[in-house]
Motif scaffolding. Structure first.
Motif, PDB file in Angstrom:
ATOM      1  N   ASP A 440     -19.940   7.757 -16.504  1.00  0.00           N
ATOM      2  CA  ASP A 440     -18.996   8.862 -16.382  1.00  0.00           C
ATOM      3  C   ASP A 440     -19.511   9.996 -15.513  1.00  0.00           C
ATOM      4  N   MET A 441     -20.712   9.838 -15.001  1.00  0.00           N
ATOM      5  CA  MET A 441     -21.269  10.913 -14.163  1.00  0.00           C
ATOM      6  C   MET A 441     -21.467  10.457 -12.721  1.00  0.00           C
ATOM      7  N   ASP A 442     -22.381   9.533 -12.532  1.00  0.00           N
ATOM      8  CA  ASP A 442     -22.759   9.182 -11.160  1.00  0.00           C
ATOM      9  C   ASP A 442     -21.598   8.716 -10.281  1.00  0.00           C
ATOM     10  N   PRO A 443     -20.660   7.908 -10.799  1.00  0.00           N
ATOM     11  CA  PRO A 443     -19.573   7.487  -9.898  1.00  0.00           C
ATOM     12  C   PRO A 443     -18.799   8.669  -9.306  1.00  0.00           C
ATOM     13  N   LEU A 444     -18.613   9.724 -10.083  1.00  0.00           N
ATOM     14  CA  LEU A 444     -17.921  10.883  -9.518  1.00  0.00           C
ATOM     15  C   LEU A 444     -18.758  11.512  -8.411  1.00  0.00           C
ATOM     16  N   GLY A 445     -20.070  11.483  -8.616  1.00  0.00           N
ATOM     17  CA  GLY A 445     -20.953  11.982  -7.566  1.00  0.00           C
ATOM     18  C   GLY A 445     -20.949  11.092  -6.331  1.00  0.00           C
ATOM     19  N   PHE A 446     -20.799   9.782  -6.532  1.00  0.00           N
ATOM     20  CA  PHE A 446     -20.783   8.867  -5.373  1.00  0.00           C
ATOM     21  C   PHE A 446     -19.651   9.243  -4.414  1.00  0.00           C
ATOM     22  N   VAL A 447     -18.520   9.648  -4.981  1.00  0.00           N
ATOM     23  CA  VAL A 447     -17.363   9.975  -4.128  1.00  0.00           C
ATOM     24  C   VAL A 447     -17.677  11.150  -3.213  1.00  0.00           C
ATOM     25  N   LEU A 448     -18.630  11.980  -3.646  1.00  0.00           N
ATOM     26  CA  LEU A 448     -18.951  13.192  -2.873  1.00  0.00           C
ATOM     27  C   LEU A 448     -20.214  13.030  -2.047  1.00  0.00           C
ATOM     28  N   GLU A 449     -20.673  11.806  -1.879  1.00  0.00           N
ATOM     29  CA  GLU A 449     -21.925  11.605  -1.157  1.00  0.00           C
ATOM     30  C   GLU A 449     -21.830  11.949   0.332  1.00  0.00           C
ATOM     31  N   ASN A 450     -20.633  12.135   0.821  1.00  0.00           N
ATOM     32  CA  ASN A 450     -20.513  12.586   2.211  1.00  0.00           C
ATOM     33  C   ASN A 450     -20.861  14.068   2.376  1.00  0.00           C
ATOM     34  N   PHE A 451     -21.155  14.725   1.265  1.00  0.00           N
ATOM     35  CA  PHE A 451     -21.546  16.133   1.340  1.00  0.00           C
ATOM     36  C   PHE A 451     -22.980  16.262   0.844  1.00  0.00           C
ATOM     37  N   ASP A 452     -23.823  16.854   1.695  1.00  0.00           N
ATOM     38  CA  ASP A 452     -25.237  16.930   1.322  1.00  0.00           C
ATOM     39  C   ASP A 452     -25.492  18.063   0.331  1.00  0.00           C
ATOM     40  N   ALA A 453     -26.754  18.344   0.078  1.00  0.00           N
ATOM     41  CA  ALA A 453     -27.127  19.288  -0.980  1.00  0.00           C
ATOM     42  C   ALA A 453     -26.787  20.731  -0.640  1.00  0.00           C
ATOM     43  N   LEU A 454     -26.309  20.962   0.568  1.00  0.00           N
ATOM     44  CA  LEU A 454     -25.796  22.283   0.928  1.00  0.00           C
ATOM     45  C   LEU A 454     -24.279  22.264   1.075  1.00  0.00           C
ATOM     46  N   GLY A 455     -23.712  21.075   1.058  1.00  0.00           N
ATOM     47  CA  GLY A 455     -22.271  20.962   1.254  1.00  0.00           C
ATOM     48  C   GLY A 455     -21.873  20.615   2.674  1.00  0.00           C
ATOM     49  N   GLN A 456     -22.856  20.245   3.476  1.00  0.00           N
ATOM     50  CA  GLN A 456     -22.551  19.847   4.859  1.00  0.00           C
ATOM     51  C   GLN A 456     -22.027  18.411   4.885  1.00  0.00           C
ATOM     52  N   TRP A 457     -21.139  18.158   5.812  1.00  0.00           N
ATOM     53  CA  TRP A 457     -20.603  16.811   5.991  1.00  0.00           C
ATOM     54  C   TRP A 457     -21.675  15.896   6.567  1.00  0.00           C
ATOM     55  N   ARG A 458     -21.722  14.672   6.069  1.00  0.00           N
ATOM     56  CA  ARG A 458     -22.668  13.695   6.598  1.00  0.00           C
ATOM     57  C   ARG A 458     -22.053  12.311   6.440  1.00  0.00           C
ATOM     58  N   THR A 459     -22.512  11.402   7.241  1.00  0.00           N
ATOM     59  CA  THR A 459     -21.999  10.031   7.151  1.00  0.00           C
ATOM     60  C   THR A 459     -23.094   9.041   6.773  1.00  0.00           C
ATOM     61  N   GLU A 460     -24.325   9.524   6.790  1.00  0.00           N
ATOM     62  CA  GLU A 460     -25.447   8.644   6.455  1.00  0.00           C
ATOM     63  C   GLU A 460     -26.321   9.280   5.397  1.00  0.00           C
ATOM     64  N   ASP A 461     -26.929   8.473   4.586  1.00  0.00           N
ATOM     65  CA  ASP A 461     -27.916   8.932   3.619  1.00  0.00           C
ATOM     66  C   ASP A 461     -29.158   8.078   3.772  1.00  0.00           C
ATOM     67  N   ASN A 462     -30.257   8.736   4.011  1.00  0.00           N
ATOM     68  CA  ASN A 462     -31.512   8.006   4.187  1.00  0.00           C
ATOM     69  C   ASN A 462     -31.397   6.983   5.317  1.00  0.00           C
ATOM     70  N   GLY A 463     -30.617   7.339   6.320  1.00  0.00           N
ATOM     71  CA  GLY A 463     -30.477   6.468   7.482  1.00  0.00           C
ATOM     72  C   GLY A 463     -29.502   5.329   7.304  1.00  0.00           C
TER      73      GLY A 463
END
Lengths: 554, 467
Positions: A440-463
């Motif tokens: 009930d937690m991580d999947p909601l976070g997965f949807v927002l993975e396009n936003f980094d820890a500052l809220g910037q848009w990104r398309t890749e994580d760890n390359g």
């Protein structure tokens, strides 16, 4: 049934208090009073409602500071520095009703009062508007006027002669200490009034209902104080107090009128933002500058202003559906945020802009505040983002990990490159003991993975490319921030959760479904009927039994 | 606008300034060396302090090597080498908390009570079940110093999901009676010394005001119920605390300057080393001036999430590091952080050691300090073998040179990340031993056993560590 009117609920509205003809369906009698004298509405007498204990609450620091401003003006307000609030269950208001004062409490209040006294001596204009002799005829007789008038405002009731005498004695002692200086007497007289528990603590004990002995109706002065502290963020005006003492705020209609008047006051948005400050708890942790060289405290401040402006737009300027806070397709940014979000800056220093469609942003959950608050110093946390949504938006409690669960994060094999989602799927969602909560937690976070820890848009994580698509129960398939925001906005728990939290903040106690379920459900329904406008929710709340009644003093 | 979302408590004290940090003068230059007696006229004062760091230990690198008198510092205690003779280390005992919800139960080693109000619909929630040891000692020493205790913190970080008070304060006077740690050095200075540095002496007047408001508190009590009456009793105690400060005729030493530092940097960017030094210096001053004999310092709250930027290899939050196997190896973040924490504790102990007391001893000779954490093995939130490190000899009360008391050695198969075994005894025995240094009549500390004989309290002191 014995017809015994509860004092303070006499329904003898003398003037302007609402000569009620029609009761609404939230607990008042047909005559618009709240005296519990009949069972006409079906709510009075024999109901299952048991309100939370009455008693005393320490005035919250923003309420103290604003009250000082009301009584003494801007200069005194600027130096007012009461002891900090202590939160319990996430709310200072609950802590203020439950937690014992610290040993340094009186010292901190005294330090603040001494500073306020100096500020008032230097700038007596506001005080003189209540007590003209302060500037027109300063002398020993004026100390009595101050004690009577200012004491009345500060203590929210007229003072007895003995109380006035006690205060004046201090003023005279101080004047003598000051070698005849009127202002020395003035300063310490104010300290005396402000250090009294009658100022510091708000007493809410009400008057026992004749038919429901576990229910106590707050008196008119108690009600206007409670409503003012919530909506104005300060104690009521002298005129309001005097009117309440005359019985003009004993009816629920009068309270509604009063609440509506306060909501139209310029102080209301600031006071209600105090609630959201606690509800959203947007303390943004600093970031690792190696990972986020564009982080700065100024950027964090811009983020906070963005969220605050959206809140104020939804509640006050547009006076629209609360759910817009989650699904708005616009936001408010300055140059800092324009740079962060990769958008063009508005012409004004902080202005409203449309959100870029290609980033799938919508409302609060894609703002820097939410995204940066619920992240680590150096990277994202899908758990925290999901936890925050469940707990604060949906009022869904996630228990802490059971003691027999190994909470450790396994070592990622050297050379193996994984996204955060892949890591979390492995360690939080594969083992049932972890997945039972983390699903009930991580999947909601997965949807927002396009936003980094500052809220910037990104398309890749760890390359690696980000996969933000999840299938989450009744919410179905979500692939981006707009999908998530829409589901949060449309979930009925979201608006209900806001109601729960306003109850906590407004009266300093948790909602209690064992003893208040009908009244809480009624408030949910009122909110929906009002098209989820927060101002209307506040009116419904302060006119409900949830707000107007207390139990025995705790 | 933003101030409403940026909570006021977060800004507390920020108005004072804080642009510059004034180094406190050396203590020996400030002491009135002609003074030979303490504030209450006694010559045998003993001080107590609790010191806390969150998220546990790495036991196989913390527990000393060898037992009894012949023991050696393990890797994580090396920063305490300069004060080793002053250490009595207790390992292998069991924290007898009856409940476990992670982290909170570890606090039982400071009070002997299982936490209460667990959950209450908010998951990671509890409140302390009773007073902490420091408060019992403050009560035993009541009236002997102007200030009953000073309660300080270094990091402002808290767990973002912890809504109760078990871990938010190291000192509690009882259930829902926390002594909130002061995290601003400037505010700590104000609390200790501010009332002793008045421009114009209005203390008599202020005492009159305090005296005149007491009847109002009593009137209010008559109108309210038992819970609020308890809170109003605490209000009266708060009045009495200020009265005691205002009644101080003259301090026993010259006073330090306001350090003018607020510790207002955001979480993750706090200057923890500097704040710890300032707080430690202030504690030493307070002890040496005999303003108080009791102090607590919460260096970093349990389950708190700051990145400790001053630790070599810091990556991510400290709490996260305790659970992240990638950080545990020697030389990595969590390992380095453990040493960093002991360096900070060591700074305070050396400050006490280097500060002369009125009787010719140093302050560490005349102090008992208790250090522990919220777990033994932080990664699994274990409370078996929860270490309790005692520093200072308490004016000859504890063994000097100190010993390592350990009923049984740590299992050879233990690695960080497991519940450590074997574990026996009761951590609260140590609490009772300390309490009896200040209250020889004390026969029990903490909660009483329940109907099944379970309970975290103790009626049996640990004689092995006593001189």
């Amino acid at each position: 049934m014995t017809l015994v009117a509860a004092p303070g609920c006499q329904g003898d509205d003398a003037d302007g208090g609402g000569d009620d003809e029609v009761g609404e369906d939230n607990g008042e009698d047909a005559d618009g009073t709240t005296d519990g004298t009949d069972e006409g509405t079906g709510e009075e007498g024999g109901d299952d409602f048991i309100p939370p204990h009455g008693g005393m609450r320490r005035m919250l620091d923003h309420q103290y500071v604003n009250s000082i401003g009301y009584m003494f003006g801007d200069e005194a307000q600027a130096v007012a520095d009461p002891p900090g609030d202590l939160a319990l269950h996430g709310y200072d208001a609950i802590g203020a009703a439950e937690i014992a004062p610290g040993l340094d409490l009186v010292e901190l209040y005294e330090t603040s009062a001494l500073e306020i006294g100096d500020a008032v001596v230097a700038n007596p204009g506001r005080l003189a508007s209540f007590v003209p002799c302060v500037t027109e005829s300063p002398g020993q007789a004026c100390y009595t006027d101050i004690a009577q008038t200012l004491g009345h405002i500060a203590w929210r009731r007229p003072l007895t002669d003995a109380e006035v005498s006690e205060i004046v004695d201090i003023a005279l002692e101080a004047e003598e200490w000051g070698e005849g200086d009127f202002n020395a007497g003035l300063k310490y007289e104010l300290v005396r009034i402000l250090l009294s528990p009658n100022f510091i603590y708000v007493k809410e004990v009400g008057v026992q209902d004749a038919n429901e002995p576990e229910e106590f109706w707050l008196t008119g002065p108690e009600m206007v104080t409670r409503v003012s502290l919530l909506i104005n963020g300060r104690i009521p005006s002298l005129a309001t107090l005097e009117s309440a003492e005359a019985g003009n705020y004993d009816s629920v209609d009068a309270i509604e009128d009063f609440a509506r008047a306060l909501l139209a006051d310029p102080s209301a948005p600031d006071a209600i933002s105090e609630f959201f400050g606690e509800y959203l708890d947007l303390r943004i942790p600093g970031k690792n500058l190696d990972a986020f060289p564009n982080y700065s405290e100024a950027l964090a401040d811009s983020m906070l202003q963005e969220t605050d402006m959206l809140l104020r737009h939804v509640i006050w300027e547009a006076d629209t559906d609360w759910r817009t806070f989650y699904d708005a397709d616009f936001t408010f940014i300055d140059q800092n945020l324009a740079d962060l979000y990769g958008m063009a800056a508005p012409e004004e220093p902080f202005g409203q802009v449309e959100l870029p469609a290609d980033q799938n942003r919508a409302g609060f959950l894609t703002q820097g505040t939410f995204l940066a608050r619920n992240a680590h110093a150096d990277g994202n946390s899908t758990t925290r983002r999901g936890h925050y949504i469940q707990e604060r938006m949906l009022c869904f409690t996630i228990p802490p990990p059971p003691p027999d669960v190994n909470p450790n994060i396994p070592e990622i094999p050297e050379g193996e490159q994984m996204t955060l989602r892949e890591v979390m799927e492995q360690i939080h969602l594969e083992e049932e003991s972890c997945a039972s909560c983390h699903k009930d937690m991580d999947p909601l976070g997965f949807v927002l993975e396009n936003f980094d820890a500052l809220g910037q848009w990104r398309t890749e994580d760890n390359g690696l490319p980000i996969d933000s698509v999840v299938d989450y129960g009744d919410w179905g398939t979500m692939s981006n921030g707009v999908d998530l925001a829409t589901n949060v906005a449309m979930d009925p728990r979201t608006t209900q959760c806001l109601v729960n939290n306003i109850i906590r903040f407004g009266r300093g106690s948790l909602e209690d479904f064992n003893n208040e379920s009908d009244e809480i459900l009624e408030l949910y329904a009122d909110f929906e009927t009002a098209n989820f406008r927060v101002k209307e929710l506040l009116v419904s709340f302060v006119t409900s039994e949830l707000f107007r009644q207390v139990g025995e003093p705790k | 606008m933003r101030k409403f979302l940026k909570r006021r408590t977060f800004l507390r004290g920020a108005t004072i300034g804080g642009v510059a940090t004034v180094a406190l003068p050396k203590l020996d230059a400030m002491l009135n060396l002609e003074q030979t007696a303490f504030a209450d006229g006694s010559t045998d004062a003993v001080r107590y302090l609790s010191w806390f760091m969150g998220n546990g230990f790495v036991l196989d690198r913390f527990e000393p090597v060898g037992t009894g008198e012949s023991w050696q510092l393990n890797a994580h205690m090396q920063p305490l080498a300069g004060v080793k003779d002053y250490l009595n280390v207790v390992t292998g005992l069991t924290n007898r908390s009856k409940e476990t919800i992670t982290h909170h139960e570890g606090m039982t080693v400071f009070n002997g009570y299982t936490m209460v109000d667990i959950g209450q619909g908010q998951g990671f929630f509890s409140n302390p079940g009773g007073p902490t040891l420091d408060h019992l000692i403050s009560e035993a020493l009541a009236g002997q110093t102007p200030i009953s205790g000073i309660h300080l913190g270094v990091s402002k970080a808290q767990s973002p999901a912890d809504y109760g008070w078990t871990m938010h304060a190291l000192s509690h006077r009882g259930y829902l009676q926390p002594n909130e740690p002061i995290t601003s050095p400037s505010a700590a200075w104000q609390s200790l010394f501010g009332n002793l540095m008045q421009d114009k002496d209005d203390r008599e007047l202020r005492l009159s005001i305090l005296d005149s408001i007491k009847p109002e508190v009593d009137t209010l009590k008559s109108e309210l119920g038992p819970q609020d009456n308890m809170r109003l009793e605490a209000h009266l105690e708060s009045i009495a605390a200020l009265e005691a400060k205002l009644a101080v005729a003259a301090p026993l030493c010259e006073l330090p300057m306001d350090p003018m530092f607020e510790n207002s940097e955001p979480i993750n960017n706090e200057q923890l080393t500097l704040v710890n030094e300032l707080m430690s210096d202030l504690m030493a001053y307070a002890f040496s001036c005999d303003l108080t004999r009791v102090a607590t310092l919460m260096f970093l709250e349990g389950a708190a999430e700051p990145q400790l930027g001053e630790v070599q290899g810091a990556q991510g939050s400290w709490h996260n590091a305790s659970h992240n196997t990638n950080t545990w190896a020697v030389g990595n973040y969590y390992d380095n952080g453990q040493i960093y924490m002991m360096e900070r504790f060591g700074y305070l102990l050396e400050k006490l050691r280097d500060t002369p007391d009125f009787d010719g001893n140093n302050l560490l000779d005349n102090t008992i300090a208790l250090m522990s954490s919220d777990a033994s093995d932080g990664s699994v939130h274990a409370i078996t073998r929860q270490p309790m490190l005692l520093a200072g000899s308490g004016r000859g009360y504890l063994k000097y040179p100190g010993i390592h008391y350990q009923p049984a050695p740590l299992s050879g198969s233990y690695n960080y990340g497991q519940w450590p075994t074997p574990s026996s005894g009761n951590c609260s025995d140590v609490l009772l031993s300390i309490l009896q240094a200040f209250d020889p009549t004390a026969t029990w500390v903490g909660e009483e056993p329940d109907q099944w004989g379970e309970g975290a309290g103790s009626g049996t002191p640990l004689p092995d560590i006593l001189a």
